[in-house]
Write a protein that holds these residues in place. Structure first.
Motif, short mmCIF file in Angstrom:
data_model
loop_
_atom_site.label_atom_id
_atom_site.label_comp_id
_atom_site.label_asym_id
_atom_site.label_seq_id
_atom_site.Cartn_x
_atom_site.Cartn_y
_atom_site.Cartn_z
N TRP A 72 8.16 -2.02 -3.70
CA TRP A 72 8.13 -1.07 -2.59
C TRP A 72 8.79 -1.74 -1.39
CZ3 TRP A 72 4.12 -3.62 -4.83
CH2 TRP A 72 3.34 -4.48 -4.03
N ASN A 73 8.52 -1.27 -0.16
CA ASN A 73 9.22 -1.79 1.02
C ASN A 73 8.26 -2.13 2.14
OD1 ASN A 73 11.17 0.57 -0.19
ND2 ASN A 73 12.38 -1.17 0.53
N CYS A 74 8.78 -2.84 3.10
CA CYS A 74 8.13 -2.98 4.41
C CYS A 74 9.19 -2.74 5.48
CB CYS A 74 7.47 -4.34 4.58
SG CYS A 74 8.59 -5.75 4.43
N VAL A 75 8.76 -2.24 6.63
CA VAL A 75 9.67 -1.97 7.74
C VAL A 75 9.08 -2.56 9.01
CG1 VAL A 75 10.61 0.15 6.74
CG2 VAL A 75 8.61 0.27 8.25
N ARG A 76 9.96 -2.90 9.96
CA ARG A 76 9.52 -3.40 11.26
C ARG A 76 9.87 -2.38 12.33
NH1 ARG A 76 12.56 -8.01 12.14
NH2 ARG A 76 13.83 -7.00 13.74
N LEU A 77 8.85 -1.92 13.03
CA LEU A 77 9.00 -0.94 14.10
C LEU A 77 8.39 -1.50 15.37
CD1 LEU A 77 7.78 2.18 12.06
CD2 LEU A 77 10.16 1.48 12.42
N ASP A 78 9.19 -1.57 16.42
CA ASP A 78 8.72 -2.13 17.70
C ASP A 78 8.04 -3.48 17.51
OD1 ASP A 78 9.75 0.02 19.04
OD2 ASP A 78 7.84 1.09 19.20
N GLY A 79 8.61 -4.30 16.63
CA GLY A 79 8.12 -5.65 16.45
C GLY A 79 6.95 -5.80 15.49
N GLU A 80 6.42 -4.72 14.95
CA GLU A 80 5.29 -4.77 14.02
C GLU A 80 5.73 -4.31 12.64
OE1 GLU A 80 2.39 -6.00 14.66
OE2 GLU A 80 2.45 -6.15 16.84
N TRP A 81 5.16 -4.94 11.60
CA TRP A 81 5.52 -4.62 10.22
C TRP A 81 4.53 -3.64 9.59
CZ3 TRP A 81 9.92 -5.88 7.71
CH2 TRP A 81 10.71 -6.90 8.25
N TYR A 82 5.08 -2.79 8.68
CA TYR A 82 4.29 -1.80 7.96
C TYR A 82 4.79 -1.73 6.52
CZ TYR A 82 3.37 -0.26 12.76
OH TYR A 82 3.04 -0.22 14.09
N PHE A 83 3.88 -1.45 5.59
CA PHE A 83 4.27 -1.22 4.20
C PHE A 83 4.53 0.27 3.97
CE2 PHE A 83 1.66 -5.14 3.61
CZ PHE A 83 2.67 -5.94 3.09
N VAL A 84 5.55 0.55 3.15
CA VAL A 84 5.85 1.94 2.78
C VAL A 84 6.26 1.98 1.32
CG1 VAL A 84 8.21 1.67 3.71
CG2 VAL A 84 7.31 3.95 3.27
N ASP A 85 5.67 2.89 0.56
CA ASP A 85 5.95 3.03 -0.87
C ASP A 85 6.47 4.45 -1.11
OD1 ASP A 85 6.01 3.15 -3.63
OD2 ASP A 85 4.13 2.08 -3.90
N VAL A 86 7.78 4.61 -1.06
CA VAL A 86 8.39 5.94 -1.20
C VAL A 86 8.14 6.50 -2.59
CG1 VAL A 86 10.52 7.27 -0.95
CG2 VAL A 86 10.18 5.22 0.42
N THR A 87 8.12 5.65 -3.59
CA THR A 87 7.91 6.13 -4.96
C THR A 87 6.57 6.82 -5.09
OG1 THR A 87 9.16 4.20 -5.72
CG2 THR A 87 7.99 5.46 -7.38
N TRP A 88 5.53 6.20 -4.58
CA TRP A 88 4.20 6.80 -4.70
C TRP A 88 4.02 7.99 -3.77
CZ3 TRP A 88 -0.71 3.64 -6.03
CH2 TRP A 88 -0.54 3.03 -7.27
N ASP A 89 4.88 8.12 -2.77
CA ASP A 89 4.83 9.31 -1.92
C ASP A 89 5.59 10.48 -2.53
OD1 ASP A 89 3.18 8.49 0.09
OD2 ASP A 89 4.77 7.90 1.46
N ASP A 90 6.42 10.23 -3.55
CA ASP A 90 7.13 11.31 -4.23
C ASP A 90 6.20 11.90 -5.28
OD1 ASP A 90 9.00 13.09 -5.02
OD2 ASP A 90 10.43 11.64 -5.82
N CYS A 91 5.36 12.84 -4.83
CA CYS A 91 4.23 13.30 -5.64
C CYS A 91 4.66 14.26 -6.74
CB CYS A 91 3.21 14.02 -4.76
SG CYS A 91 2.75 13.09 -3.30
#
Length: 416
Positions: free
Chosen positions: A250-269
């Motif tokens: 899956w992925n992680c992204v940095r927004l305004d200096g903070e990191w977050y995990f995002v799993d696009v595959t599991w969001d494709d329901c």
């Protein structure tokens, strides 16, 4: 919701030693030998100027970094060619170096996943070839198709938008554009082979079908294009009851200096019933939330016999500022609060398909769900209709769903 897993193909390796197969005999038995790519032993300073990805930065030695650079040079060729460079102290690291290169370069889709490479080692020299799935004009045409798909996707991104808004656009674009490739999973389970491009960005962007690796590579590639800092995370997804964990990415992204995990595959329901909420269950999670049903592979620096692949970089994700439901749900602390029907009314005023509530951490989730279903949902709908002067009018056919891991209650709105 189906779980979406990573297809893993074993690398084809021939290590030439005094007691093993010789390089010459292996090549004679497989394919005609081509001239070695010319290699320059770049200095540490030259490498630092040329490369800066998280995968490259995770490598431990100058030798490993030179192998990475040699792979990069080979990937620029129109066809697969051998190259030679100094061998690492631990030959098992060659596969990790290639994986880190792929993680830094999601645009590279032409590596043959079924038989990615072979190598041999003689007198401290590593001779290696990364196999291409297409070459020459066919490869050039495929690269153009991917570039056109990326350009089309980027062109539709919102103008003058924030990093979060661009990330949200990319997430929704992939879910709408790409379909999870169940046929590829079935084929892999039966024959241990790869169907087509399901494991790379080309499959997701051009062919519109992918498994988790294809989703993750395409998400990273579009984030790179739209200047959203992004990286891929390898690990496992927790199996269903009685099932073993399975490799996942899956992925992680940095927004305004903070990191977050995002799993696009599991969001494709798979389920369309609660698509509005389910589509964002894995959008910008903290580490604690992710670990409820994911396992993060260890860092490369912590190499051990874990049975999983390794990560070049894993951020600590502890911010909720851009967690989707922090921004797009109303937290329930008191079921009798006037803010709850008002929130439902504001959603209806915009003709929303659904309205999401998050159950506060101090409350019993199951008890709140029962009380909302039995009484409060009807009360809130009635009060919301009054607040909106009965236009639009929320009807009696609304449905409710709940998601305990995220402590969410979703009301699917039906209008009359």
């Amino acid at each position: 919701m189906k779980k979406r897993f990573l297809l893993s193909a074993a690398a084809a390796v021939c290590a030439a030693t005094l007691s093993g197969c010789s390089l010459f005999s292996f090549l004679q038995n497989s394919e005609p030998r081509k001239n070695l790519l010319p290699q320059k032993a770049l200095s540490a300073e030259e490498l630092a100027v040329a490369y800066s990805g998280y995968g490259y930065s995770a490598l431990n030695t100058l030798t490993e970094k030179r192998i990475y650079a040699a792979i990069d040079a080979a990937m620029q060729e129109p066809e697969s060619r051998e190259f030679a460079t100094a061998a690492p102290d631990d030959i098992n690291r060659v596969n990790d170096i290639l994986e880190f290169y792929k993680a830094d370069h999601p645009e590279v889709f032409w590596i043959d996943e079924t038989e990615p490479y072979y190598y041999s080692v003689n007198d401290g020299t590593l001779t290696m070839r990364v196999h291409f799935k297409s070459e020459g004009e066919a490869l050039l045409s495929a690269k153009e198709r991917l570039e056109n798909a990326l350009a089309d996707a980027a062109e539709s991104a919102p103008d003058d938008s924030s990093e979060y808004e661009r990330e949200l656009y990319i997430h929704d674009y992939l879910i709408g554009h790409c379909e999870y490739d169940d046929e590829a999973v079935e084929l892999h389970q039966q024959t241990d082979s790869v169907r087509a491009n399901e494991q790379n960005a080309y499959g997701a962007m051009v062919e519109g079908k992918a498994v988790c690796e294809g989703y993750a590579r395409a998400f990273q590639l579009l984030c790179d294009r739209l200047e959203v800092p992004c990286w891929v995370i390898q690990g496992q997804a927790l199996g269903f009851e009685g099932e073993a964990n399975v490799n996942h990415i899956w992925n992680c992204v940095r927004l305004d200096g903070e990191w977050y995990f995002v799993d696009v595959t599991w969001d494709d329901c798979d389920s369309r019933e609660t698509i509005g909420a389910e589509q964002y269950f894995y959008f910008n999670l903290t580490t604690d939330e992710l670990l409820k049903d994911h396992v993060i592979a260890p860092n490369y620096s912590d190499y051990s016999d874990s049975g999983m692949w390794y990560n070049g970089f894993v951020p600590e994700c502890d911010s909720v500022d851009y967690y989707y439901f922090y921004l797009n749900a109303k937290t329930i602390h008191d079921l009798d609060s006037d803010a709850l029907p008002a929130y439902l009314a504001s959603a209806a005023a915009e003709n929303a398909e659904y309205c999401v509530f998050e159950v506060g951490p101090e409350l019993d989730f199951d008890d709140i769900c029962d009380r909302v279903l039995e009484e409060y949902a009807y009360r809130w709908i009635g009060e919301a209709n009054e607040l909106n002067d009965y236009f639009p009018y929320i009807g009696d056919n609304c449905k409710m769903s709940s998601h305990e891991p995220r402590r969410l209650i979703t009301i699917l709105l039906s209008y009359e």
